[in-house]
Design an enzyme around this catalytic site. Structure first.
Site, short mmCIF file in Angstrom:
data_model
loop_
_atom_site.label_atom_id
_atom_site.label_comp_id
_atom_site.label_asym_id
_atom_site.label_seq_id
_atom_site.Cartn_x
_atom_site.Cartn_y
_atom_site.Cartn_z
CG ASP A 79 -74.08 -25.52 38.03
OD1 ASP A 79 -74.91 -25.16 36.86
OD2 ASP A 79 -74.81 -25.37 39.36
CG MET A 80 -70.23 -21.86 33.36
SD MET A 80 -69.93 -20.27 34.23
CE MET A 80 -69.35 -20.98 36.03
CE LYS A 81 -78.29 -23.98 37.70
NZ LYS A 81 -77.12 -23.93 38.67
CB ILE A 88 -78.94 -15.38 20.67
CG1 ILE A 88 -77.59 -14.70 20.52
CG2 ILE A 88 -80.03 -14.27 20.99
CD1 ILE A 88 -77.35 -13.87 19.61
NE ARG A 94 -78.66 -30.37 52.42
CZ ARG A 94 -77.82 -29.97 51.55
NH1 ARG A 94 -77.43 -30.73 50.59
NH2 ARG A 94 -77.91 -28.51 51.12
N GLY A 145 -72.98 -30.08 48.39
CA GLY A 145 -72.13 -29.02 48.77
C GLY A 145 -72.09 -28.92 50.06
NE ARG A 146 -75.77 -25.38 51.33
CZ ARG A 146 -76.97 -24.73 51.11
NH1 ARG A 146 -77.33 -23.67 51.81
NH2 ARG A 146 -77.69 -25.07 50.09
O1 C5P Z 1 -74.87 -26.89 49.75
P1 C5P Z 1 -75.93 -27.89 48.63
O2 C5P Z 1 -75.63 -29.46 48.72
O3 C5P Z 1 -77.30 -27.47 48.74
O4 C5P Z 1 -75.49 -27.44 47.18
C1 C5P Z 1 -76.18 -28.02 45.97
C2 C5P Z 1 -75.34 -27.42 44.77
O5 C5P Z 1 -76.30 -27.80 43.80
C3 C5P Z 1 -75.49 -25.79 44.68
O6 C5P Z 1 -74.16 -25.55 44.05
C4 C5P Z 1 -76.71 -25.44 43.95
O7 C5P Z 1 -76.38 -24.18 43.27
C5 C5P Z 1 -76.55 -26.51 42.92
N1 C5P Z 1 -78.07 -26.71 42.53
C6 C5P Z 1 -79.39 -27.02 43.14
N2 C5P Z 1 -80.49 -27.05 42.53
C7 C5P Z 1 -80.47 -27.12 41.13
C8 C5P Z 1 -79.49 -26.67 40.47
C9 C5P Z 1 -78.27 -26.64 40.92
O8 C5P Z 1 -79.13 -27.09 44.22
N3 C5P Z 1 -81.56 -27.21 40.57
#
Ligand code: C5P
Length: 242
Positions: free
Chosen positions: A72-74, A78, A190, A219-220
């Site tokens: 995930d480098m976004k 250019i 979630r 993630g978390r």
């Molecule tokens: O811990 P959590 O489930 O909130 O992590 C969500 C992941 O998705 C994180 O790595 C966050 O940077 C990424 N993300 C996001 N919303 C976006 C793009 C990426 O939560 N629009």
């Protein structure tokens, strides 16, 4: 209140679940992935780990543990710079890479990824941004949902393999004719009962998939759970019923 049915002792991994390894370095990332083991088959590694060995971890998880990898480098730059950066990453045999969804960026990323299996996912509008942030960035007037959908459509037209969007935007994007055969990947997911943390527009894993997501990013609720394997297994079980 009735208790939920107990989960089976093991379930096969489901690669619709992507676990975001948002820890600062390769040592912690590897420790979590080893602890989770076979229950998760797909990991996301982001900018937070860039200086902590993120690419080395991506390689290790892919080559040594057989995991799929979402980097995930976004990227945004250019065209020549985006193309060169993506070409460099395409050599690592990873699976997904994000760039911003601006058409010139997506086109350049496609060029850079040509001939590799790397899929380019376009970021529509960062979910942490609201209308006031868009105003501050001088982004055209209008409803956020319309802007997100239009940016997704333009990214598809420019050749994106998929887009990142919140679950609440997934259904509208899925309905776009150009979305046929493209991926929708949704963070902001979630499981019922887990903390929202800083996510604002959340949905459960089952709802995200029902709304049109091909993959969910969590993630978390997994990596910081007392028992990450059980947390991942509960999500996989929910996906199986969705
Ligand atoms: O811990 P959590 O489930 O909130 O992590 C969500 C992941 O998705 C994180 O790595 C966050 O940077 C990424 N993300 C996001 N919303 C976006 C793009 C990426 O939560 N629009």
């Amino acid at each position: 209140m009735s208790q939920p049915a107990p989960l089976p002792a093991s379930l096969p991994a489901d690669d619709r679940l992507i676990v975001a390894l948002d820890v600062p370095n390769v040592v912690q990332g590897l420790e979590i992935a080893q602890r989770i083991g076979d229950q998760v088959s797909f990991y996301k590694i982001g900018l937070g780990m860039l200086t902590g060995g993120g690419l080395a971890l991506a390689n290790e998880l892919k080559q040594e543990m057989g995991k799929r990898i979402f980097l995930d480098m976004k990227f945004f730059d250019i065209p020549a710079t985006v193309e060169a950066a993506v070409r460099g990453i395409a050599r690592f045999d990873l699976d997904f890479l994000t760039v911003h969804g601006d058409p010139h960026v997506v086109r350049a990323a496609r060029e850079g990824a040509a001939g590799s299996g790397l899929k380019i996912l376009a970021v529509t509008v960062l979910t942490a941004m609201d209308r006031a942030d868009l105003d501050a960035s001088m982004i055209v007037a209008g409803e956020m949902a319309d802007i997100v959908t239009e940016r997704a459509d333009r990214a598809f037209a420019a050749g994106a393999d998929g887009v990142i969007a919140s679950p609440h935007e997934a259904a509208r994007i899925r309905a776009l004719p150009r979305a046929a055969g493209r991926l929708i990947v949704t963070p902001g997911v979630r499981p019922a009962g887990s903390a929202a943390n800083d996510q604002k527009r959340i949905a459960t894993p089952g709802d995200a998939v029902r709304l049109g997501a091909d993959h969910i990013v969590v993630g978390r609720p997994v990596w910081s759970a007392p028992d990450p394997v059980a947390a991942a297994r509960a999500i996989v079980a929910e996906l199986a019923g969705a």
